[in-house]
Scaffold this active site. Structure first.
Site, PDB file in Angstrom:
ATOM      1  CB  VAL A 140     -51.719  29.853  -0.635  1.00  0.00           C
ATOM      2  CG1 VAL A 140     -51.434  28.356  -0.768  1.00  0.00           C
ATOM      3  CG2 VAL A 140     -50.630  30.660  -1.318  1.00  0.00           C
ATOM      4  CD  GLU A 141     -59.269  30.095  -1.645  1.00  0.00           C
ATOM      5  OE1 GLU A 141     -60.160  29.589  -0.927  1.00  0.00           O
ATOM      6  OE2 GLU A 141     -59.512  30.769  -2.656  1.00  0.00           O
ATOM      7  N   GLY A 142     -56.099  26.157   0.983  1.00  0.00           N
ATOM      8  CA  GLY A 142     -55.831  24.761   1.253  1.00  0.00           C
ATOM      9  C   GLY A 142     -54.461  24.572   1.874  1.00  0.00           C
ATOM     10  CG  ASN A 164     -51.668  24.052  -2.016  1.00  0.00           C
ATOM     11  OD1 ASN A 164     -51.028  24.170  -3.053  1.00  0.00           O
ATOM     12  ND2 ASN A 164     -52.857  24.592  -1.841  1.00  0.00           N
ATOM     13  CD  GLU A 185     -63.461  29.200  -1.692  1.00  0.00           C
ATOM     14  OE1 GLU A 185     -62.430  28.699  -2.183  1.00  0.00           O
ATOM     15  OE2 GLU A 185     -63.435  30.015  -0.744  1.00  0.00           O
TER      16      GLU A 185
END
Length: 493
Positions: free
Chosen positions: A88-90, A97, A193
């Site tokens: 889970v990015e952010g 999010n 990324e």
């Protein structure tokens, strides 16, 4: 004249989406029928949004034997690991999010990814660690160049200038990485990324990166036996019927249905699958990856208009390969500040970023190494034993010849899989905001969704989820007799 026509189209589409961005039931009159092609995050998200709005005559055709798409758990050496999306990015920013909210609601096991001690964990090509002070100096230089690149990006946008690549911005900052140390830090920053190198990647659409700017800079690894895909199942179960054990039994979901043709006309669509079955509906929502749309798996009849094809072909489908290795015992450092480490080779991106999984799977003796882009494609074309032999040579350079061979290896092959043709999209130099509007724009009764249609969050799980909602709202506006131009007859030039 043509530019004005395109601008008007974009404005009308934007107004349509804004007008229907809030969920909830609406007055629809006759219940239209919709076929959803693909049961990944975007397809399921779109289907739920349509169902919430009162469009329940839905048929979901999925090419594989499962729902979840590129969120896919599998068994490896007694563990449940993720073949595809893993983080889970952010997290931790001003905005929440939506994926992080669902992950917490489902109580999935997550682990904060801490890269702060990277300077003490970078290995030279022939073995031994770099001096932490030397690495820290290189890191600070790289961060300074990133800041300059972001300023350049903001200046370009403010003055309406053409986009440039990340590499071009590095040249302007007078620092193009060439040493093994500088290259591995560059790879860690960009390729790790975006799955593609700075010479390919757009500056304006990655600096600053909306995911981190809006949702926060924290990243969490999902390491749960239920699998990250359970988020997709969670969404699906809100509108699909299940049995007493929570298994989806809804007859509106058909698995192992490979769509090979979409015939669209002014009054509806006919979808044909590889087994010869045909399905008719008023609309179709295509949620396959951009990689699949760039192949001939699905034949559109009539052929999609040139403006649409050009837009679809401009975007890149990156390849991101997470290779898992199981060992009889640990020979790498463990404890705080050791989870992530890099291998600095003169061959850029050669088994560069590493992660031990002791935090996520204590006592498992499992390492994760990532390859991307051309290295991923090369690896997919050789045997796993050949890949394992290459990796062991790298590990022995880092840790010595005494280390044991890996007992198990898992090499996902997203690029070779005709149902995906890669891992996630990347926004390359040369793709404009207008191109993105055309990528997501419908053609007659054919609508498109997927993480690649998310203007700000392409390549991310939350991008896929939000794109499904966005595309569904576009369709809902059409069902409600909103005047969306029929783009099927637009000129190309």
């Amino acid at each position: 004249m043509v530019n004005m026509e395109r601008i008007v189209l974009v404005a009308l589409l934007a107004a349509t989406v804004v007008g229907f961005c809030s969920p909830g039931a609406i007055a629809l009159g006759d219940n239209p029928s919709v076929i959803i092609v693909g049961a990944g995050m975007s397809g399921i998200s779109a289907a739920k949004s349509l169902s919430d709005a009162g469009i329940t005559d839905i048929l979901i055709l999925e090419a594989t034997n499962r729902i979840g798409g590129r969120m896919h758990k599998t068994s490896f050496a007694g563990l449940s690991v993720e073949l595809g999306a893993n983080w889970v990015e952010g997290v931790g920013g001003d905005e929440d999010n939506p994926i992080w909210e669902m992950v917490n609601k489902l109580e999935l096991d997550t682990f904060y990814s801490n890269f702060d001690n990277l300077s003490a964990n970078i290995y030279k090509q022939e073995g031994g660690l770099y001096n932490a002070d030397v690495v820290q100096e290189a890191l600070e230089l790289a961060e300074n160049v990133e800041e300059i690149s972001e300023n350049i990006s903001n200046a370009l946008i403010a003055h309406g200038e053409n986009d440039i690549s990340v590499l071009t911005s590095q040249r302007l900052a007078d620092h193009v990485p060439t040493s093994p140390l500088d290259m591995v830090l560059d790879y860690y920053t960009y390729d790790y990324e975006f799955a593609e190198p700075p010479r390919v990647t757009s500056l304006q659409n990655t600096a600053p990166l909306p995911t981190f700017a809006n949702f926060g800079e924290d990243i969490y690894f999902v390491g749960d036996s239920k699998g990250y895909e359970s988020v997709v199942h969670h969404i699906a179960k809100q509108f699909l019927t299940t049995d007493d054990n929570g298994n989806i039994t809804d007859l509106r979901v058909k698995l192992n249905k490979v769509v090979t043709e979409i015939n669209y006309k002014a009054d509806g669509v006919v979808v044909t699958t590889e087994d010869g079955s045909t399905y008719e509906a008023d609309y179709v929502m295509v949620s396959v990856s951009i990689g699949v749309l760039q192949t001939k798996l699905i034949n559109f009849v009539p052929i999609l208009p040139p403006w649409k094809i050009l837009a679809l072909y401009k975007l890149d489908m990156g390849v991101y390969t997470k290779i898992f290795l199981k060992f009889p015992y640990k020979f790498w450092p463990t404890g705080n500040g050791t989870e992530f480490f890099l291998y600095a080779s003169e061959r850029r991106g050669y088994f560069a970023p590493w992660q031990h999984l002791e935090n996520e799977y204590p006592g498992s003796n499992v390492l994760l190494v990532t390859a991307t882009d051309d290295e991923s494609r090369r690896i997919e074309q050789q045997s796993d034993s050949e890949t394992k032999a290459e990796i062991m040579k790298v590990l022995r350079k880092m840790f010595g010849n005494h280390i044991p061979d890996a007992t198990d290896i898992l090499v996902p092959k997203w690029w070779s899989n005709r149902f995906y043709k890669g891992s996630f999209s990347n926004w390359p130099i040369g793709v404009s905001r207008l191109d993105y509007e055309e990528i997501r724009a419908p053609v007659g009764r054919v609508y498109f969704t997927g993480e690649h249609t998310s203007e700000h969050y392409n390549g991310y799980v939350h991008g896929a989820y939000l794109a499904g909602i966005d595309s569904a709202n576009m369709m809902i506006s059409s069902v409600n007799k909103q005047k969306v131009p029929n783009q099927e007859h637009r000129d190309f030039i």
